[in-house]
Design a protein around this motif. Structure first.
Motif, short mmCIF file in Angstrom:
data_model
loop_
_atom_site.label_atom_id
_atom_site.label_comp_id
_atom_site.label_asym_id
_atom_site.label_seq_id
_atom_site.Cartn_x
_atom_site.Cartn_y
_atom_site.Cartn_z
N GLU A 93 6.52 -4.15 4.36
CA GLU A 93 6.54 -3.23 3.23
C GLU A 93 7.98 -2.78 3.05
O GLU A 93 8.48 -1.94 3.81
CB GLU A 93 5.61 -2.05 3.46
CG GLU A 93 4.13 -2.40 3.47
CD GLU A 93 3.60 -2.71 2.08
OE1 GLU A 93 4.26 -2.31 1.08
OE2 GLU A 93 2.54 -3.34 1.98
N LEU A 94 8.66 -3.31 2.03
CA LEU A 94 10.11 -3.16 1.92
C LEU A 94 10.50 -2.20 0.80
O LEU A 94 9.96 -2.28 -0.32
CB LEU A 94 10.75 -4.53 1.66
CG LEU A 94 10.51 -5.59 2.74
CD1 LEU A 94 11.08 -6.93 2.31
CD2 LEU A 94 11.13 -5.14 4.06
N PRO A 95 11.48 -1.30 1.07
CA PRO A 95 11.98 -0.39 0.04
C PRO A 95 12.97 -1.11 -0.87
O PRO A 95 14.00 -1.61 -0.42
CB PRO A 95 12.67 0.71 0.85
CG PRO A 95 13.10 0.02 2.12
CD PRO A 95 12.11 -1.06 2.39
N ILE A 96 12.68 -1.17 -2.15
CA ILE A 96 13.44 -1.97 -3.10
C ILE A 96 14.19 -1.08 -4.09
O ILE A 96 13.62 -0.13 -4.64
CB ILE A 96 12.52 -2.95 -3.86
CG1 ILE A 96 11.78 -3.86 -2.89
CG2 ILE A 96 13.32 -3.76 -4.88
CD1 ILE A 96 12.66 -4.76 -2.06
N PHE B 18 9.64 -2.46 9.38
CA PHE B 18 8.83 -2.37 8.16
C PHE B 18 7.55 -3.20 8.27
O PHE B 18 6.81 -3.32 7.30
CB PHE B 18 9.65 -2.84 6.96
CG PHE B 18 10.81 -1.95 6.64
CD1 PHE B 18 10.61 -0.70 6.07
CD2 PHE B 18 12.11 -2.33 6.95
CE1 PHE B 18 11.68 0.13 5.78
CE2 PHE B 18 13.19 -1.50 6.67
CZ PHE B 18 12.97 -0.26 6.09
N PRO C 117 8.71 0.03 -6.80
CA PRO C 117 7.60 0.17 -5.84
C PRO C 117 7.88 -0.64 -4.57
O PRO C 117 8.62 -1.63 -4.61
CB PRO C 117 6.39 -0.40 -6.61
CG PRO C 117 6.79 -0.31 -8.05
CD PRO C 117 8.27 -0.49 -8.10
N MET C 118 7.31 -0.23 -3.46
CA MET C 118 7.46 -0.98 -2.22
C MET C 118 6.99 -2.42 -2.43
O MET C 118 5.98 -2.67 -3.10
CB MET C 118 6.66 -0.33 -1.10
CG MET C 118 7.12 1.08 -0.73
SD MET C 118 8.70 1.11 0.13
CE MET C 118 8.19 0.60 1.79
N ASP D 216 17.09 -7.41 -7.31
CA ASP D 216 16.54 -6.45 -6.35
C ASP D 216 17.30 -6.50 -5.03
O ASP D 216 17.69 -7.58 -4.56
CB ASP D 216 15.07 -6.74 -6.08
CG ASP D 216 14.18 -6.37 -7.26
OD1 ASP D 216 14.65 -5.59 -8.13
OD2 ASP D 216 13.04 -6.85 -7.31
N ILE E 107 17.38 -4.54 -0.90
CA ILE E 107 16.67 -3.71 0.08
C ILE E 107 17.60 -2.59 0.51
O ILE E 107 18.74 -2.84 0.92
CB ILE E 107 16.25 -4.54 1.31
CG1 ILE E 107 15.25 -5.62 0.91
CG2 ILE E 107 15.65 -3.65 2.39
CD1 ILE E 107 14.89 -6.57 2.04
N SER F 15 5.56 -5.85 -0.88
CA SER F 15 4.80 -6.36 0.24
C SER F 15 4.99 -7.87 0.36
O SER F 15 4.71 -8.61 -0.59
CB SER F 15 3.31 -6.03 0.06
OG SER F 15 2.55 -6.49 1.16
#
Length: 280
Positions: free
Chosen positions: A166-169, A154, A134-135, A181, A183, A137
């Motif tokens: 809001e970062l794509p992980i 972002f 999930p993104m 994890d 990015i 925060s």
């Protein structure tokens, strides 16, 4: 009067000797046991943030010229009691050319073949396990995003009206089980395609967790990268724990601001990667 002068001379001499002993003791601890380290960029996000202060241990991999703090030692080949890092370790190193301190994650060991295609990592011809999360925060502040960061796009507003990232992980699991994890900002970055390249003997391949915003082994030295696999002798130590973290608002002349700038929940964070026993 002469006796008084001799007494004063002795006191000054003792003071100087004490100062020298203290400095040598500090240098010895910094070089052989552990030292503090400051994170100045977003290249290791999401695990490490600009403004984090770490404890780096000097002994896990043995000692080399890079172990000596303040870059005082000449670059001499060889390592005392050398032991290779494990894949997934976060290490501090001296840049092979500039000798500036960097911090990155160990991805490849000697003999490994490293390749990236469309941002997906393969080691020895096998794709590394990737799981989209999930993104994430993260509160934005004066330190995050850091200077020259790739993460400004972002920035958004959270449900409470505060500014957040809001970062794509993507969670990766390396051979050996290290899980962490990263990015992944999507396609179109020059570091998305690399190799294949085989890591030479006595070298390691290093990458930042912010995969599209890290000058690491995939990036040439003229672009401030590491220019390929890094000699093992350049590794100075292993990142162990976050001691404390600040948001960039502290003012040196205002001690109260030092405490107000502390980020909650960061102190004590263990930086050793989780290891999935099933991936061993």
């Amino acid at each position: 009067m002469a006796k008084q002068a001799n007494k004063d001379d002795g006191s000054w001499g003792k003071l100087i000797r004490d100062i020298v002993v203290i400095l040598l003791l500090v240098l010895g601890i910094h070089s052989c046991v552990a030292k503090p380290f400051y994170i100045p960029s977003d290249s290791m996000m999401p695990v490490l943030r600009n403004g984090d202060r770490l404890i780096v241990s000097k002994y896990p991999y043995g000692w080399s010229y890079s172990s000596v703090s303040f870059h005082l030692a000449p670059k001499i080949e060889g390592r005392l009691f050398g032991k290779l890092p494990e894949r997934g370790d976060i290490v501090v190193l001296e840049h092979p050319v500039t000798r500036i301190d960097y911090i990155k994650r160990v991805i490849g060991l000697p003999g490994d073949t490293i390749e990236l295609r469309n941002g997906e990592l393969s080691i020895n011809g096998k794709a590394v396990k990737r799981e989209v999360q999930p993104m994430l925060s993260i509160p934005a502040d004066a330190n995050t995003p850091g200077p020259d960061s790739s993460l400004f796009r972002f920035i958004t507003r959270g449900a409470d009206g505060r500014t957040v990232l809001e970062l794509p992980i993507v969670r990766e699991t390396l051979p050996g089980g290290a899980t962490f994890d990263t990015i992944d900002m999507g396609p179109g970055y020059t570091t998305d395609d690399y190799g294949p390249i085989t890591v030479p003997a006595n070298h390691v391949f290093l990458m930042g967790d912010n995969r599209d915003g890290s000058a690491d082994s995939r990036v040439s030295t003229d672009r401030k990268g590491l220019g390929g696999p890094v000699p093992f002798d350049a590794i100075a130590g292993r990142a162990e724990i976050i001691s404390f973290s600040t948001d960039g608002t502290a003012q040196w002349y205002n001690p109260l601001s030092w405490f107000q700038a502390l980020r909650s929940g960061r102190a004590g964070t263990d930086l050793r990667p989780e290891r999935d026993a099933k991936a061993q």
